[in-house]
Write an enzyme that holds these catalytic residues in place. Structure first.
Site, PDB file in Angstrom:
ATOM      1  CB  CYS A  12      -0.915  -0.037   1.228  1.00 30.50           C
ATOM      2  SG  CYS A  12      -1.844   1.484   1.505  1.00 30.50           S
ATOM      3  CB  CYS A  35       0.435   1.581   4.224  1.00 30.53           C
ATOM      4  SG  CYS A  35      -1.283   1.064   4.195  1.00 30.53           S
TER       5      CYS A  35
END
Length: 122
Positions: A51, A54
Site C-alpha cells: 500500500c 501506508c
C-alpha cells in the site's frame, strides 16, 4: 531503522520504546489482551507493504510515537497477520484505544489528522 518482518517497510528509531510490531497472529492477539487488561492508551496502525499510502504515513507514525510517549504505538501488517486483521477492509486504518476499549477509528492517511487524533486520545 528496523525493517518490518522483511516486507521492506521500515520503522524509524523510537526513543520511548512505545512502538512495536507484533511478530505473529498470536503476538498480535497478545497485544489486544495487553491493551484490554492494562487499559493504557494505544493506537494500532493497520497497513500493508504493498500500500503506497501506508508506506507514506508510516514514517510520520513512527515520528509521532516519539511525541506521544504515553501512548503505545503498534504497526500491524494485514498480510502478515491475516487471522487477527481479517476485519480490516481499508489500509491504512488506525484504531485508538483508551481504558481497554476501542474509542475511535481513522481511515486513510494524513499526518495532521493523525496528529489531531493522537492528541485527542492521549
Amino acid at each position: 531503522m528496523n525493517e518490518v518482518e522483511g516486507r521492506g517497510l521500515c520503522l524509524h528509531n523510537n526513543s520511548n520504546g512505545n512502538l512495536i510490531t507484533p511478530s505473529s497472529d498470536d503476538d498480535l492477539r497478545n497485544v489486544f489482551h495487553q491493551i484490554r487488561t492494562t487499559k493504557n492508551p494505544a493506537v494500532i496502525n493497520y497497513g500493508a507493504s504493498w500500500c503506497r499510502v501506508c508506506s507514506q504515513i508510516l514514517p510520520s507514525f513512527c515520528q509521532l510515537s516519539n511525541k506521544f510517549p504515553q501512548l503505545s504505538f503498534i504497526y500491524a501488517d494485514i498480510d502478515e497477520w491475516p487471522e487477527s486483521t481479517q476485519h480490516i477492509r481499508y489500509t491504512p486504518t488506525f484504531h485508538f484505544y483508551r481504558d481497554g476499549e476501542r474509542v475511535d477509528e481513522m481511515l486513510g492517511a494524513g499526518e495532521e489528522r493523525l496528529r489531531d487524533c493522537l492528541w485527542l486520545h492521549s
